[in-house]
Design an enzyme around this catalytic site. Structure first.
Site, PDB file in Angstrom:
ATOM      1  N   THR A 218       5.446  -4.985  -2.443  1.00 55.83           N
ATOM      2  CA  THR A 218       5.766  -4.139  -1.294  1.00 55.83           C
ATOM      3  C   THR A 218       5.396  -4.837   0.013  1.00 55.83           C
ATOM      4  OG1 THR A 218       5.492  -2.080  -2.487  1.00 55.83           O
ATOM      5  CG2 THR A 218       4.979  -1.993  -0.156  1.00 55.83           C
ATOM      6  N   ASP A 249       4.055   5.595  -3.544  1.00 53.81           N
ATOM      7  CA  ASP A 249       3.354   5.979  -2.317  1.00 53.81           C
ATOM      8  C   ASP A 249       4.054   5.515  -1.036  1.00 53.81           C
ATOM      9  OD1 ASP A 249       2.768   3.344  -3.230  1.00 53.81           O
ATOM     10  OD2 ASP A 249       1.189   3.199  -1.725  1.00 53.81           O
TER      11      ASP A 249
END
Ligand code: ASP
Length: 351
Positions: A218, A249
């Site tokens: 990410t 998330d």
């Protein structure tokens, strides 16, 4: 001025300052940082990294920081800087975001992103999108051009396209490396007779995830502009082999991204389920606001708490005074900073 340092030993002498690489949270005395980025945490081991790959990552992270810094220098907003830096990483196949997104169990790419403005506490997010080239730009469009905070799936795609975001064929996201990663994970899963969501309480791990693939690529950025405003953003392909429309998330405000001028901007990377349960990004901000912790101590505490829960990953943060934190409990995290003078520093390993 473009300078960068790759940290592979335990100490680095940067601009005459000694900074322990086990303690990257500490800002060098007197240094005001204007941007911090990450390209994911995980099993990033010097022994498995080639000099060529290391160079590629260093160059990509440098380009991202430079793009963000250029925006700040020209007087643009921290939101522009965050978007510019993340766009560079989304367009690189190296990171698990945009072009380099990981595959779902069904062999698709479903991308998530979020962005937040520290001055206004406005936020935008998209989740599960399959044809948007730059999900962070779509998240920003949601924030600025809709009355909502989060749009998912087809609706998010239609909205983003109608608001000028670039669309691509889903095949744009194919990379051989990510495809092979999925195949390795599926065959390991079959060997273990375990499904992605099988949970082994004994070792707190999702069965079927090989060490080699435990890499959270990410990307995220936090920036501080000349007006003194903070912004933060995060963009991801999620976790390899994810199923059932799983969302991590990264697009969740408070977990993957949070930003508040009163405290700090925050972006997370790691095993998303733990970051959601920890409400990690907001937790960092709250520890500063309510307990008076520094950005460095707050980041340390969040990662400690995630580790205690059985999770792993990293977190970056920047406060309004230009103090930076880059904390993680994995062997490495692609990360870097740029200070107000344009000095870029890149770090990969823990030690
Ligand atoms: N946090 C991301 C997720 O769980 C994964 C990552 O950081 O690479 O979707």
């Amino acid at each position: 001025m473009r300078k960068f340092f790759i940290i592979s030993g335990c100490f680095v002498l940067a601009a005459g300052l000694l900074m322990s690489c086990n303690d990257n949270s500490q800002s060098a005395e007197g240094t005001k940082y204007v941007m911090v980025i990450h390209g994911g945490a995980g099993t990033i081991d010097k022994s498995t990294m080639t000099p060529e790959k290391e160079k590629e990552y260093t160059e990509a992270l440098t380009a991202a920081l430079q793009a963000g810094y250029d925006k700040i220098q020209e007087g643009s907003s921290s939101l522009d800087a965050v978007q510019a830096a993340i766009n560079v990483m989304e367009n690189s196949p190296l990171f698990n975001a945009g072009k380099g997104a990981v595959f779902t169990h069904d062999g698709k790419n479903e991308l998530d992103a979020s962005i937040m403005d520290g001055a206004t506490l406005k936020a935008g997010a998209v989740a599960g999108v399959t044809n948007l080239k730059n999900p962070i730009s779509a998240a920003r469009a949601v924030m600025e051009k809709s009355e909502h905070v989060m749009l998912v799936g087809r609706g998010a795609e239609i909205f983003a396209a109608a608001n000028g975001c670039d669309t691509v064929e889903p095949s744009y996201f194919f990379t051989q490396e990510r495809w092979d990663q999925l195949q390795r994970m599926i065959s390991k899963e079959e060997t273990n007779h375990a499904a992605f969501n099988d949970f082994d309480p004994k070792n707190s791990r999702i069965s079927g995830v090989s060490d080699k693939d435990k890499k959270f690529g990410t990307v995220g950025a936090v920036a501080l502009d000349k007006q003194g405003n903070l912004a933060a953003g995060t963009s991801t392909g999620g976790m390899t082999n994810k199923r059932y429309g799983r969302v991590g998330d990264a697009p969740i405000i408070g977990a993957g991204t949070y930003c508040n001028n009163a405290t700090a901007g925050v972006s997370s990377t790691g095993w998303g389920e733990y970051y959601i349960r920890e409400v990690a990004a907001n937790r960092l901000s709250s520890l500063m606001e309510l307990k008076g912790l520094t950005v460095a101590d707050a980041a340390k505490q969040v990662i400690h708490e995630i580790e205690t829960m059985g999770g792993n990953g990293g977190i970056i943060s920047l406060d309004r005074a230009g103090n930076v934190a880059m904390e993680f409990n994995t062997p490495g995290m692609y990360r870097g900073t740029v200070d107000e003078n344009g000095k870029i520093s890149i770090f990969i390993y823990k030690e």
